[in-house]
Design an enzyme around this catalytic site. Structure first.
Site, PDB file in Angstrom:
ATOM      1  N   CYS A  20       0.929  -1.139  -0.081  1.00 20.03           N
ATOM      2  CA  CYS A  20      -0.087   0.001   0.231  1.00 20.03           C
ATOM      3  C   CYS A  20       0.923   1.285   0.028  1.00 20.03           C
ATOM      4  O   CYS A  20       2.106   1.109   0.015  1.00 20.03           O
ATOM      5  CB  CYS A  20      -0.833  -0.139   1.227  1.00 20.03           C
ATOM      6  SG  CYS A  20      -0.142   0.409   2.668  1.00 20.03           S
ATOM      7  N   CYS A  23       3.278   1.725   2.827  1.00 18.48           N
ATOM      8  CA  CYS A  23       4.739   0.824   2.721  1.00 18.48           C
ATOM      9  C   CYS A  23       5.623   1.734   1.913  1.00 18.48           C
ATOM     10  O   CYS A  23       6.733   1.647   2.190  1.00 18.48           O
ATOM     11  CB  CYS A  23       4.227  -0.428   1.793  1.00 18.48           C
ATOM     12  SG  CYS A  23       3.115  -1.474   2.769  1.00 18.48           S
ATOM     13  N   ASP A 441      10.321  22.828 -35.014  1.00 21.60           N
ATOM     14  CA  ASP A 441      11.103  22.930 -35.869  1.00 21.60           C
ATOM     15  C   ASP A 441      10.876  22.856 -37.424  1.00 21.60           C
ATOM     16  O   ASP A 441       9.842  21.653 -37.478  1.00 21.60           O
ATOM     17  CB  ASP A 441      12.481  22.043 -35.610  1.00 21.60           C
ATOM     18  CG  ASP A 441      13.650  22.444 -36.561  1.00 21.60           C
ATOM     19  OD1 ASP A 441      13.917  23.595 -36.903  1.00 21.60           O
ATOM     20  OD2 ASP A 441      13.902  21.199 -37.278  1.00 21.60           O
ATOM     21  N   ASP A 640      14.613  18.136 -34.034  1.00 23.93           N
ATOM     22  CA  ASP A 640      15.220  16.780 -34.421  1.00 23.93           C
ATOM     23  C   ASP A 640      16.745  17.002 -34.514  1.00 23.93           C
ATOM     24  O   ASP A 640      17.747  16.233 -34.440  1.00 23.93           O
ATOM     25  CB  ASP A 640      14.790  16.190 -35.711  1.00 23.93           C
ATOM     26  CG  ASP A 640      15.084  16.753 -36.940  1.00 23.93           C
ATOM     27  OD1 ASP A 640      15.245  18.023 -36.972  1.00 23.93           O
ATOM     28  OD2 ASP A 640      15.734  16.139 -37.710  1.00 23.93           O
ATOM     29  N   ASP A 644      18.607  22.231 -32.123  1.00 25.82           N
ATOM     30  CA  ASP A 644      17.182  22.318 -31.535  1.00 25.82           C
ATOM     31  C   ASP A 644      17.501  21.870 -29.924  1.00 25.82           C
ATOM     32  O   ASP A 644      16.625  22.021 -29.295  1.00 25.82           O
ATOM     33  CB  ASP A 644      16.237  21.204 -31.971  1.00 25.82           C
ATOM     34  CG  ASP A 644      15.888  21.624 -33.534  1.00 25.82           C
ATOM     35  OD1 ASP A 644      15.813  22.777 -33.750  1.00 25.82           O
ATOM     36  OD2 ASP A 644      15.707  20.686 -34.084  1.00 25.82           O
TER      37      ASP A 644
END
Length: 754
Positions: A20, A23, A441, A640, A644
């Site tokens: 739980c 814990c 981009d 990419d 960037d």
């Protein structure tokens, strides 16, 4: 000299015994007390702890001992070793199934016997004619004792020590509730004289049924948690077991772990690609759906990359291994998903704070309930006090609270991986939901990233295909990128290129060639005019192409202006659909690019983009993203390239194309496998669905306790005569956890529509 602080070392541990949210809090507290630990995060759904340790000392033994001291068992997870979503669930299911069967076999007779005695008068009379009341109690005492201290012993082994240490958790509540019912029944059985008149009721069946029902709930929960991790299991199952490595020119079946970088591997139709590599011979179509989510096989030829775990559909090819073991894309995907599943969202902080004091408060409520019924309850007050206090303890177990967030994260990130979206950081899952602006981009993200022939406008008297064949033949000897675009277009049309007899290039201007007995010139309008050719008839067409962001190229044949061709970086097939899908979801879309404004605005008009930032230098992209955040807007940036990386880091959520550079990917929070911009929409949709799912789970988990604790305490008894049996409380508590996990599993069915 200033000394740079060392980066903390991450350590992963697999933990057994947690049930739980309490814990989780207990384990985290124990870990944070270990010297050199800078941070610790524990995930209930994955049974995994991620700890950051300062310095280079081996802290693993101390961490394992700290967890043992908290009452749980820990096992180190070696770097590069994936558990593939196992997390002990298979073992739990086997053990729990055995214990549920044992508990049920022992409990059902006790329950049926007790219920029959109470509710079937004739059966009660028949039993009383054959055995004494003491014998009846002993017949219930024996199997109940076996249930509590056999299958139910797990609750006491963890719950009682936790209670004695002042850190009670779910097992403590179950232990208190069942021991209270069992202990009271022992007194009724073996020392009835100490109880007041009218209070001689035994609750053996309640204690046995509580343990059995909670075990049933845990079994269902373990099965559901195993299903929640199925995405990683499926990914792991994609790995090939061996490879057909060429040794001295002959294929030799080789175990996967023995494959090395540089090995040549033969792949036949229907076989799995063993590791990542590059094709050196042959061609085929490869099913890459396991990493990209795209069902259509991808054409592969010499020079193309292949990914380990994908399936060769037709044709045979040989490839050179470039990445093996933990470096393959599949291994990295599994590692990224496991890290995201093990993380915590900001919303979890609130849950942790509440569950930190929840169990102690429940114990106080149970004691208050016992006292109130003992003082104000009807006769027999002691029995009523005991039953209602036990019901409070059982109904309030915070299992569902602990599972509400991590289970949804586990299923959501697993489903995302299946659809080609990798969350490198769990926090991004929550942050992406609140995005207002998605900035892209241009080159390589919304466009193909390489020039392509888009238009051929022939002058009067020239046939398009014949003209393109002549121009492409002339350009075939050129190394210019625009020349490659023209040649590729001609080859795509199936045109035959004639042999070039002579070729001359004028740098920065154009080329001259003799093709099939004809004189061909290709270049700028100025180049043609310098050669005495009038380019004016094609000026209007060239100007229109330039205004649309394309690069016009003039061609002349045998001294006459023959055509103007347009070269441009074409948009990806799904770019328009991606922008439209984002608009339908109420988001604004921006385009950030270093290209000239005319080209960028042309792309923006074509795709329907809202905001344009053109001619932005790589160093200024981060500032551009910061500008988009003005007005309190949350920005996601999709890129990419290496240029960037600053923008990806600056954005609230950085999203990198998986086809991009390592620098871009390392700066991102989310990675899109492949180059499809529609996956950005998929990431946002999954984020929204997962956060909605988490909120549903939290509303259920907390609402369930808020509503049923008063019922269990007997608040509604004076007005409506309504109370809650401990047995019903146990069933409801077990089902609440199952509900939470089952609700999270709905995320596995998510599909993203354009």
């Amino acid at each position: 000299m200033t000394q740079t602080a060392e980066k903390p070392t991450p350590v992963s541990l697999s933990i057994e015994g947690m049930t739980c949210a309490s814990c989780v809090a207990r384990v985290e507290k124990a870990l944070r007390k270990v010297p050199s630990v800078t941070d610790a995060s524990v995930n209930l759904a994955t049974n995994r702890a991620t700890i950051n340790v300062a310095g280079n000392d081996n802290a693993v033994p101390a961490l394992v001992e700290a967890i043992k001291g908290a009452g749980y068992k820990a096992t180190p997870i070696e770097a590069g070793h994936n558990h593939h979503g196992h997390h002990h669930h298979d073992e739990d299911i086997r053990v729990l199934t055995r214990d549920v069967i044992i508990a049920a076999v022992l409990t059902i007779p006790v329950f049926l016997f007790e219920m029959s005695v109470h509710f079937v008068p004739r059966f009660h009379e028949w039993v009383m004619s054959y055995m004494s009341h003491q014998t009846m109690l002993l017949l219930s005492f024996v199997p109940t004792t076996l249930v509590l201290f056999g299958p139910g012993l797990r609750f006491f082994k963890i719950g009682i020590p936790a209670l004695l240490k002042g850190a009670p958790e779910m097992n403590s509540l179950v232990a208190l509730g069942t021991l209270a019912a069992y202990g009271y029944s022992l007194v009724v059985t073996f020392a009835p004289q100490v109880l007041p008149h009218g209070a001689h009721f035994a609750y053996y069946e309640a204690a046995a049924v509580i343990v059995t029902l909670i075990l049933v709930g845990r079994l269902l929960e373990a099965r559901a948690k195993g299903e929640a991790g199925a995405a990683i299991q499926r990914l792991a199952g994609q790995q090939a077991k061996s490879a057909r490595v060429l040794r001295d020119g002959k294929p030799v079946e080789t175990p996967l772990e023995a494959v090395a970088v540089g090995d040549l591997i033969l792949v036949r139709p229907g076989e799995k690609v063993a590791v990542d590599g590059e094709i050196v011979e042959g061609a085929s179509h490869v099913d890459e759906s396991m990493i990209s989510g795209e069902p259509i096989p991808v054409a592969k030829a010499v020079g193309d990359a292949v990914v380990g775990g994908t399936i060769n559909k037709e044709g045979a090819f040989t490839f050179r291994a470039t990445k093996v073991g933990a470096d393959t894309m599949l291994a990295q995907i599994i590692r990224l998903v496991e890290e995201a599943q093990g993380g915590k969202l900001p919303i979890q902080t609130l849950v942790d704070k509440i569950t930190g004091w929840f169990v102690p408060v429940v114990i106080v409520i149970a004691l208050a309930t016992f006292a109130a019924w003992l003082v104000f309850g009807p006769s027999p007050a002691l029995s009523f006090a005991l039953v209602n206090a036990v019901a409070v303890l059982i109904i309030a177990c915070p299992c569902a609270m602990g599972l509400a967030t991590p289970t949804s994260i586990m299923v959501g990130t697993g489903r995302a991986a299946e659809l080609g979206v990798l969350f490198r950081k769990g926090e991004a899952l929550q942050q992406l939901r609140g995005v207002d602006v998605v900035a892209f981009d241009k080159t390589g993200t919304l466009t193909q990233g390489k020039p392509a022939l888009t238009d051929v406008l022939p002058a009067e008297g020239f046939a398009e295909d014949e003209l393109l064949a002549l121009i492409a033949a002339a350009e075939a000897a050129s190394e210019h990128p625009l020349a490659h675009a023209i040649v590729s277009a001609a080859e795509a049309r199936g045109l035959t290129l004639a042999k070039v007899m002579s070729f001359a290039a004028t740098p920065g201007k154009g080329i001259t060639a003799d093709v099939a007995g004809r004189r061909v010139l290709v270049g700028s309008a100025r180049f043609l005019e310098e050669q005495g050719i009038d380019a004016a008839p094609l000026a209007a067409a060239a100007e229109a192409l330039g205004a649309s962001g394309k690069s016009p190229v003039h061609a002349a044949v045998d001294g006459k202006a023959a055509a103007v061709l347009a070269i441009a970086d074409t948009v990806k097939p799904t770019a328009r659909a991606a922008v439209a899908a984002l608009h339908r979801r109420g988001l604004r879309v921006a385009l950030v690019s270093g290209d000239n404004r005319r080209a960028v605005e042309a792309i923006a008009r074509e795709l329907g983009i809202d905001e344009v930032l053109a001619e932005v230098l790589p160093a200024d992209k981060a500032a551009a993203v910061k500008g988009l955040r003005q007005g309190g807007r949350t920005v996601a940036f999709v890129g990419d390239g290496i240029n960037d990386a600053p923008a990806l880091a600056e954005a609230d959520v950085g999203i990198a194309m998986g086809t991009g550079t390592d620098a871009a990917i390392d700066s991102a929070d989310v990675i899109l496998v492949g180059g499809d911009p529609m996956k950005a929409v998929t990431a946002i949709e999954l984020s929204r669905a997962t956060l909605t799912n988490i909120k549903e789970n939290l509303v259920w988990a907390f609402g369930y306790n808020v509503l049923l604790i008063p019922v269990a305490a007997g608040v509604f008894f004076p007005a409506f005569g309504l109370t809650l049996s401990p047995m019903l409380a146990a069933g409801a508590m077990a089902l609440s956890s199952v509900f939470v996990v089952a609700n999270a599993l709905r995320l596995r069915a998510i599909t993203v529509k354009e």
